[in-house]
Design an enzyme around this catalytic site. Structure first.
Site, PDB file in Angstrom:
ATOM      1  N   ASP A   1     -59.920   1.821  -9.990  1.00 55.78           N
ATOM      2  CA  ASP A   1     -59.030   1.269 -11.013  1.00 55.78           C
ATOM      3  C   ASP A   1     -59.686   1.381 -12.385  1.00 55.78           C
ATOM      4  O   ASP A   1     -60.873   1.692 -12.495  1.00 55.78           O
ATOM      5  CB  ASP A   1     -58.601  -0.167 -10.704  1.00 55.78           C
ATOM      6  CG  ASP A   1     -59.748  -1.154 -10.713  1.00 55.78           C
ATOM      7  OD1 ASP A   1     -60.856  -0.788 -11.168  1.00 55.78           O
ATOM      8  OD2 ASP A   1     -59.548  -2.299 -10.267  1.00 55.78           O
TER       9      ASP A   1
ATOM     10  N   ASN B   1     -54.049  -3.355 -22.685  1.00 52.70           N
ATOM     11  CA  ASN B   1     -52.711  -3.893 -22.938  1.00 52.70           C
ATOM     12  C   ASN B   1     -52.720  -4.931 -24.055  1.00 52.70           C
ATOM     13  O   ASN B   1     -51.831  -4.948 -24.922  1.00 52.70           O
ATOM     14  CB  ASN B   1     -52.153  -4.522 -21.656  1.00 52.70           C
ATOM     15  CG  ASN B   1     -51.631  -3.485 -20.674  1.00 52.70           C
ATOM     16  OD1 ASN B   1     -51.129  -2.437 -21.077  1.00 52.70           O
ATOM     17  ND2 ASN B   1     -51.760  -3.767 -19.389  1.00 52.70           N
TER      18      ASN B   1
ATOM     19  N   HIS C   1     -48.405  -2.552 -24.344  1.00 50.15           N
ATOM     20  CA  HIS C   1     -48.104  -2.032 -23.008  1.00 50.15           C
ATOM     21  C   HIS C   1     -47.772  -0.543 -23.017  1.00 50.15           C
ATOM     22  O   HIS C   1     -47.963   0.139 -22.000  1.00 50.15           O
ATOM     23  CB  HIS C   1     -46.953  -2.833 -22.386  1.00 50.15           C
ATOM     24  CG  HIS C   1     -47.374  -4.210 -21.967  1.00 50.15           C
ATOM     25  ND1 HIS C   1     -48.103  -4.457 -20.824  1.00 50.15           N
ATOM     26  CD2 HIS C   1     -47.201  -5.422 -22.578  1.00 50.15           C
ATOM     27  CE1 HIS C   1     -48.338  -5.756 -20.720  1.00 50.15           C
ATOM     28  NE2 HIS C   1     -47.799  -6.369 -21.763  1.00 50.15           N
TER      29      HIS C   1
ATOM     30  N   ASP D   1     -49.342   2.095 -20.489  1.00 48.76           N
ATOM     31  CA  ASP D   1     -48.603   3.097 -19.704  1.00 48.76           C
ATOM     32  C   ASP D   1     -49.164   4.495 -19.933  1.00 48.76           C
ATOM     33  O   ASP D   1     -49.307   5.289 -18.992  1.00 48.76           O
ATOM     34  CB  ASP D   1     -47.117   3.067 -20.080  1.00 48.76           C
ATOM     35  CG  ASP D   1     -46.410   1.817 -19.565  1.00 48.76           C
ATOM     36  OD1 ASP D   1     -47.010   1.109 -18.725  1.00 48.76           O
ATOM     37  OD2 ASP D   1     -45.268   1.571 -19.993  1.00 48.76           O
TER      38      ASP D   1
ATOM     39  N   GLU E   1     -53.140  -1.068 -12.127  1.00 49.81           N
ATOM     40  CA  GLU E   1     -54.033  -0.003 -12.604  1.00 49.81           C
ATOM     41  C   GLU E   1     -54.885   0.561 -11.469  1.00 49.81           C
ATOM     42  O   GLU E   1     -55.887   1.243 -11.696  1.00 49.81           O
ATOM     43  CB  GLU E   1     -54.952  -0.535 -13.709  1.00 49.81           C
ATOM     44  CG  GLU E   1     -56.025  -1.503 -13.264  1.00 49.81           C
ATOM     45  CD  GLU E   1     -55.578  -2.954 -13.211  1.00 49.81           C
ATOM     46  OE1 GLU E   1     -56.436  -3.838 -13.310  1.00 49.81           O
ATOM     47  OE2 GLU E   1     -54.352  -3.201 -13.071  1.00 49.81           O
TER      48      GLU E   1
END
Length: 390
Positions: free
Chosen positions: A261, A269, A274, A278, A304
């Site tokens: 991750d 974020n 956000h 993304d 993630e």
């Protein structure tokens, strides 16, 4: 069947296929191939209608039948080809198609064309055969395992059409040169109606099936793929990895699982929004995919977190792959967010004896936990954790 019956059959085939293609196109106008196939079916519908009226004894002017009727048959083949080009995302030069149709219609008013039915066939056959060869060539270039059966039927339709038209053309030539091989031009013309019926059934039937199967594959992809990254999702992970584990076990081959991750993803974020988060996830998905083999499996596990399944790969090789992914991510930045410096932590586990998916996931997760607790931006193997003294 007699000619009148065949023309009526052709009329119903074209009408049914045309209605379906028009409805499908109106439901989704972005699918331009449906428009071309709807026009192709409409061309056959009008041509069959004119032929039916003619065989019922209605007197029609020459410009309608045979001039327009024959031109519509050529247009049928042209628009079928244009639809295939659009389906395979290839450009279609519409002006060339329109120009050919206008020239074909104009040729029917030449003295040569007006002299006999055979002369008009001489003009149309070579063009239709060439168009069919283009369609056949296009299909042979395609590679799609899930659609190969339908492609085969489309190829068969073109091959049969090319064959019957080539034979009829050669028989017409033998009659014109008085070689004595065949002397019934009307039979050659009439057998063409049966050829058109067979071609229409195969080509329209397989085209409709192609649309249906493509929609099935699209829905399947939506159900199996993560909407953001396009990776396989958690919903299908157990089925696909379990199948690989079973195969590797049968062949006595290793299989490794890597869970990783993004480090400090919440900060991405919080600090950048956000959309940046993304973009980071998509960037990591793309970079990782580029480092994998075609048969490796790559999943978005959640948030993630990602999972990579490496068939035929032992722990040592898996760690090498995981480190290669880690370095590639560390040394790159998302296109629109150059300020993001991304790193990953990963845990890996490899099969031993009859290790199942849940055991591998648990082991890889424990290794990931260790990688995070000892500084992040590193790879930890469960085999190392399981070694005495660690």
């Amino acid at each position: 069947m007699d000619i009148l019956t065949l023309t009526i059959v052709n009329l119903f085939i074209a009408g049914g296929a045309g209605a379906l293609f028009w409805l499908l196109y109106l439901a989704d106008k972005s699918q331009q191939h449906l428009l071309y196939w709807a026009i192709a079916a409409s061309c056959m519908l009008v041509s069959s209608t004119l032929s039916t009226l003619f065989h019922f004894g209605l007197s029609l002017p020459y410009w309608l039948t045979p001039a327009l009727g024959n031109t519509l048959i050529v247009s049928l083949h042209l628009t079928l080809l244009a639809g295939l080009y659009q389906y395979f995302r290839l450009s279609v030069k519409l002006r060339w198609f329109v120009s050919v149709i206008i020239i074909v219609f104009a040729m029917h008013f030449s003295d040569f064309a007006q002299q006999a039915t055979a002369n008009r066939l001489f003009l149309n056959f070579p063009l239709i055969i060439i168009i069919n060869f283009f369609g056949l060539h296009l299909l042979f270039r395609q590679r799609h395992t899930a659609l190969n059966g339908i492609y085969l039927v489309l190829k068969l339709a073109f091959v049969l059409n090319i064959t019957q038209m080539s034979l009829r053309f050669l028989l017409l030539l033998s009659d014109k040169w008085q070689l004595g091989l065949f002397s019934n031009p009307d039979f050659i013309h009439n057998i063409g109606f049966f050829g058109l019926t067979s071609f229409a059934l195969l080509i329209f039937g397989s085209s409709i099936l192609l649309v249906y199967r493509q929609q099935q594959l699209t829905l399947q992809q939506y159900s199996e793929r993560d909407a953001l990254t396009g990776l396989l999702n958690r919903r299908v992970m157990e089925q696909k990895i379990s199948a690989e584990l079973d195969r590797c076990h049968r062949q006595a081959r290793p299989c490794s699982l890597v869970i990783f991750d993004l480090d400090h993803f919440k900060q991405v974020n919080d600090a950048h929004g956000h959309l940046a988060g993304d973009a980071a996830l998509c960037h990591v998905a793309a970079i990782t995919s580029a480092q994998l083999r075609s048969y490796d499996l790559f999943f978005r596990y959640g948030g993630e977190e990602f999972v990579v399944c490496l068939p035929d790969t032992d722990a040592t090789a898996a760690k090498h792959v995981a480190n290669r992914i880690r370095r590639a991510i560390e040394s790159s930045v998302p296109v629109h967010y150059p300020e993001l410096k991304l790193t990953i932590s990963a845990g890996l586990a490899s099969t031993r004896h009859n290790t199942n998916l849940q055991e591998l996931l648990l082991q890889a997760d424990q290794a990931l936990y260790q990688a995070k607790n000892t500084g992040r931006n590193q790879i930890c193997s469960f085999a190392t954790l399981a070694t005495p003294g660690h």
